[in-house]
Design an enzyme around this catalytic site. Structure first.
Site, PDB file in Angstrom:
ATOM      1  CD1 TRP A 102     -10.673  38.474  73.391  1.00  0.00           C
ATOM      2  CD2 TRP A 102     -12.844  38.652  73.871  1.00  0.00           C
ATOM      3  NE1 TRP A 102     -10.786  38.801  74.718  1.00  0.00           N
ATOM      4  CE2 TRP A 102     -12.099  38.919  75.034  1.00  0.00           C
ATOM      5  CE3 TRP A 102     -14.234  38.699  73.928  1.00  0.00           C
ATOM      6  CZ2 TRP A 102     -12.706  39.245  76.256  1.00  0.00           C
ATOM      7  CZ3 TRP A 102     -14.842  39.012  75.141  1.00  0.00           C
ATOM      8  CH2 TRP A 102     -14.087  39.289  76.290  1.00  0.00           C
ATOM      9  CG  ASP A 170     -12.749  42.388  68.170  1.00  0.00           C
ATOM     10  OD1 ASP A 170     -12.381  43.524  68.510  1.00  0.00           O
ATOM     11  OD2 ASP A 170     -13.080  41.499  68.987  1.00  0.00           O
ATOM     12  CE  LYS A 194      -9.604  45.097  75.124  1.00  0.00           C
ATOM     13  NZ  LYS A 194      -9.566  44.544  76.465  1.00  0.00           N
TER      14      LYS A 194
HETATM   15  N1  PMP Z   1     -12.683  41.647  71.543  1.00  0.00           N
HETATM   16  C1  PMP Z   1     -11.448  41.688  72.047  1.00  0.00           C
HETATM   17  C2  PMP Z   1     -10.279  41.406  71.145  1.00  0.00           C
HETATM   18  C3  PMP Z   1     -11.258  42.002  73.384  1.00  0.00           C
HETATM   19  O1  PMP Z   1     -10.020  42.044  73.891  1.00  0.00           O
HETATM   20  C4  PMP Z   1     -12.376  42.277  74.205  1.00  0.00           C
HETATM   21  C5  PMP Z   1     -12.256  42.680  75.659  1.00  0.00           C
HETATM   22  N2  PMP Z   1     -11.187  42.251  76.344  1.00  0.00           N
HETATM   23  C6  PMP Z   1     -13.651  42.184  73.652  1.00  0.00           C
HETATM   24  C7  PMP Z   1     -13.760  41.890  72.307  1.00  0.00           C
HETATM   25  C8  PMP Z   1     -14.878  42.439  74.456  1.00  0.00           C
HETATM   26  O2  PMP Z   1     -15.026  43.779  74.614  1.00  0.00           O
HETATM   27  P1  PMP Z   1     -16.169  44.474  75.449  1.00  0.00           P
HETATM   28  O3  PMP Z   1     -15.905  44.152  76.888  1.00  0.00           O
HETATM   29  O4  PMP Z   1     -15.982  45.916  75.103  1.00  0.00           O
HETATM   30  O5  PMP Z   1     -17.473  43.937  74.994  1.00  0.00           O
END
Ligand code: PMP
Length: 359
Positions: A102, A170, A194
């Site tokens: 991520w 994030d 989450k």
């Molecule tokens: N950052 C992290 C740490 C994540 O775990 C996730 C989704 N698993 C995301 C970003 C992406 O999130 P979204 O699907 O809400 O765009």
């Protein structure tokens, strides 16, 4: 009906009490004769929910006055782009600390928009730990980290970064899982699906002073200031997701706030890490001990055949979502705030039993 042992990585388990409360109000919210989904976002009834949710976040995270709390859409993934759009100017460099997929995705968006550098990375070691050697400068446009790495199962234990540049995190997969030194951060963001509620709303908590950095020529919806100026009601917000977030925050409060939740999360994680550590190598944890996540427990068995047998049997026994992310394979138990200790105990028992039968 029996609730599943839900170890999904996100969208993920919600507290049963929250779901039952939502169910009881579904067709008649607060004597309006309609569900919260059917209310106008300009109505007094909805606005109360909206403002109370902001207040609950401020209270639980102890957010000081100089921060805005925003409800946006587009998930954490849109934040990957909005951050450089708003805060990365020509002649500046944004600093990304890479601790997993991520963070890489966040960096990828920033690269499209300006100069970037990598101030630390554990990629060469397959992201088994949080980088220790961090190279930051007060001149960085900002420094970006991912506080919990959902896919690799690592988590920043302390936030060992000293910089005068804005620190941005994030926190999609560990927000409200523990007390947070919010003053250290200029901006944090998290998709809700989450620890906060259903998908559809992204929480952004940011210092008001950051708005000054935003260029005039950005499209309206992509400027943080648009949402801040209108209390996240510039356009229709995801009202139902915000209502669910409201109920989840009340549940967090009733369960001891971030301190109480942290205690419970540690106990849950320990149940599973203990099995891994005592298994004599039958279960191989992915993360190095000092970087282990209390949210996502990642592990492998000794062969792909054994991984598959484990996952199949687990599924038959009613455990959901234990497959590792499709990019890395193996096994992963996501044990966010709402996953019960009972589910973790049941998984622990299953893991011990599986080892006894298969070693
Ligand atoms: N950052 C992290 C740490 C994540 O775990 C996730 C989704 N698993 C995301 C970003 C992406 O999130 P979204 O699907 O809400 O765009």
């Amino acid at each position: 009906m029996k609730r599943a042992h839900n170890f999904n990585a996100g969208p993920a388990a919600l507290p049963l009490e929250v779901l039952e409360k939502a169910q009881s109000e579904l067709t008649n919210f607060n004597n309006t004769g309609m569900s919260v989904m059917e209310l106008s976002h300009r109505s007094k009834e909805y606005e109360e929910v909206h403002n109370e949710t902001i207040d609950l976040l401020k209270e639980l995270i102890r957010i000081p006055e100089e921060y805005d709390v925003l409800f946006l859409q587009g998930g954490a993934s849109l934040q990957f782009a909005m951050i450089p759009m708003n805060f990365l100017r020509e002649g500046q460099t944004a600093n990304y600390i890479l601790s997993g997929s991520w963070s890489e995705k966040a960096l990828k968006e920033a690269k499209l928009l300006g100069e970037t550098k990598i101030g630390g990375s554990s990629k060469e070691d397959n992201y088994t730990y949080i980088p220790n050697e961090i190279d930051v400068s007060d001149d960085d446009a900002y420094v970006h980290i991912t506080s919990n790495n959902t896919i690799f199962g690592t988590q920043w234990q302390d936030f060992h970064i000293e910089t005068k540049a804005p620190l941005i995190a994030d926190m999609s997969s560990d927000i409200l899982s523990r007390p947070l030194p919010i003053e250290k951060f200029s901006l944090i963001y998290a998709g809700a699906q989450k620890n906060l509620g259903p998908s559809g709303v992204t929480v952004v908590i940011m210092k008001k002073e950051l708005h000054e950095k935003t260029p005039e020529n950005l499209p309206t919806l992509l400027k943080y200031s648009t949402h801040a100026d209108k209390n996240s009601l510039y356009h229709t917000p995801p009202t139902f997701a915000i209502y669910m977030l409201n109920l989840v925050l009340k549940w967090v409060k009733e369960n001891g706030g971030p301190e109480g939740i942290e205690q419970r999360n540690k106990e849950k994680a320990e149940l599973l890490y203990d099995v891994i550590d005592r298994s004599n190598g039958f279960y191989i944890g992915h993360a190095e001990k000092e970087s282990r996540s209390n949210m996502n427990v990642t592990f492998n068995l000794q062969s792909e055949t054994l991984n598959q047998r484990f996952l199949e049997e687990a599924k038959e026994k009613g455990f959901v979502g234990l497959n590792g992310h499709r990019s890395v394979g193996g096994c992963r138990a996501s044990i966010y705030n709402a996953v019960t200790k009972e589910s973790c105990e049941a998984l622990r028992d299953f893991m011990i039993d599986f080892q006894n039968k298969n070693q």
